[in-house]
Design an enzyme around this catalytic site. Sequence first.
Site, PDB file in Angstrom:
ATOM      1  N   SER A 128       0.795  -1.209  -0.062  1.00 28.24           N
ATOM      2  CA  SER A 128       0.093  -0.006   0.031  1.00 28.24           C
ATOM      3  C   SER A 128       0.931   1.399   0.086  1.00 28.24           C
ATOM      4  O   SER A 128       1.817   1.442  -1.005  1.00 28.24           O
ATOM      5  CB  SER A 128      -1.006   0.044   1.216  1.00 28.24           C
ATOM      6  OG  SER A 128      -1.947   1.072   0.960  1.00 28.24           O
ATOM      7  N   ASP A 155       0.440  -3.967  -4.017  1.00 30.57           N
ATOM      8  CA  ASP A 155      -0.760  -3.291  -4.236  1.00 30.57           C
ATOM      9  C   ASP A 155      -0.492  -1.888  -3.866  1.00 30.57           C
ATOM     10  O   ASP A 155      -0.962  -1.125  -2.824  1.00 30.57           O
ATOM     11  CB  ASP A 155      -1.946  -3.655  -3.328  1.00 30.57           C
ATOM     12  CG  ASP A 155      -3.223  -3.684  -4.002  1.00 30.57           C
ATOM     13  OD1 ASP A 155      -3.156  -3.532  -5.320  1.00 30.57           O
ATOM     14  OD2 ASP A 155      -4.415  -3.816  -3.626  1.00 30.57           O
ATOM     15  N   HIS A 168      -7.517  -5.371  -1.009  1.00 29.98           N
ATOM     16  CA  HIS A 168      -6.117  -4.597  -0.893  1.00 29.98           C
ATOM     17  C   HIS A 168      -5.625  -4.949   0.390  1.00 29.98           C
ATOM     18  O   HIS A 168      -4.175  -5.019   0.605  1.00 29.98           O
ATOM     19  CB  HIS A 168      -6.550  -3.149  -0.660  1.00 29.98           C
ATOM     20  CG  HIS A 168      -5.410  -2.153  -0.442  1.00 29.98           C
ATOM     21  ND1 HIS A 168      -4.184  -2.049  -1.495  1.00 29.98           N
ATOM     22  CD2 HIS A 168      -5.007  -1.345   0.552  1.00 29.98           C
ATOM     23  CE1 HIS A 168      -3.590  -1.098  -0.883  1.00 29.98           C
ATOM     24  NE2 HIS A 168      -3.818  -0.701   0.338  1.00 29.98           N
TER      25      HIS A 168
END
Length: 315
Positions: free
Chosen positions: A138, A166, A242
Amino acid sequence: MSPFTCSNVFESGKHATKVQIVEAAGGGTTSESEVRVPPPKPLLIATPLPPQEGEFPLLVFSHGYLLYNSFYSQLIQHVASHGFIVVAPQLYTVAGPDSSEEIKSTAQVTDWLSKGLQNLLPPQVKAKLSKVGLAGHSRGGKSSFALALSKEINTTLKFSALIGIDPVDGMDKGKQTPPPVLTYVPHSFDLDMPVMVIGSGLGEVKRNPLFPPCAPKGVNHEDFFKECKEPACYFVVKDYGHLDMLDDETKGIRGKFSYCLCKNGKSREPMRRFVGGIMVAFMKAYLEGDSTSLMAIKDGSETLPVELETVELHL
């Protein structure tokens, strides 16, 4: 500890593992005799436990936005069981939109490795400081790219591979958080290392109208991969979200939020096994020179725990 098994990259590896928490300088819970040179940030370290002496490559792993490094304990143990030492700093507990400080902190942790890590490892485990990978999830993926791309921040150890799990560079195109990483110029990333980008198929989907998607289009994995040069690998996992590579149980308020903020898959275990396994395959290829598993995945001869919607390998 993980069981001592021998299996493919998506199963636990042949090594049992040890996970330890190391406080930062001034943290006060780890004795000075244990930490001769305290790290600049609190660490979660996962190491393999071989029956005989061995030297193992390293991975520096950065957590996602407002998450704890402990939420990735199952993931990093999976990687460690295949013969890698994983160092996961807790870069912050509260943070604003600017990720500059965590980029600097990741560099500081990397510089600390050659000074303080070996004393914390089991006696039969030696860190192979010439082979260090950099990974993040992330916002941690964004900061990992930023550090690898930085011309201003130099680390004493050279990174040999980069993994973005991600990665997210803000809220939307034109709404990137500082410092922006994406330039929207294809193949513009000036990186002297192989790169892998892992994306979640549900990351760009809203869980409900009240929250934006956790990995919005325009600033997500697709955009990061478009700017990578060869060698680069890209995998997008269908029907998983996610945060689906986190531990099965994430405790506390932040842990509870991890279940309700993002669109998720049915369970975390398959996505976590895939992420851990593909990280192992990539690092075996580029840190150890063994591309057998990565090629088997490319050729479709390896059974995967998830269904992929995108597979691109530019080697």
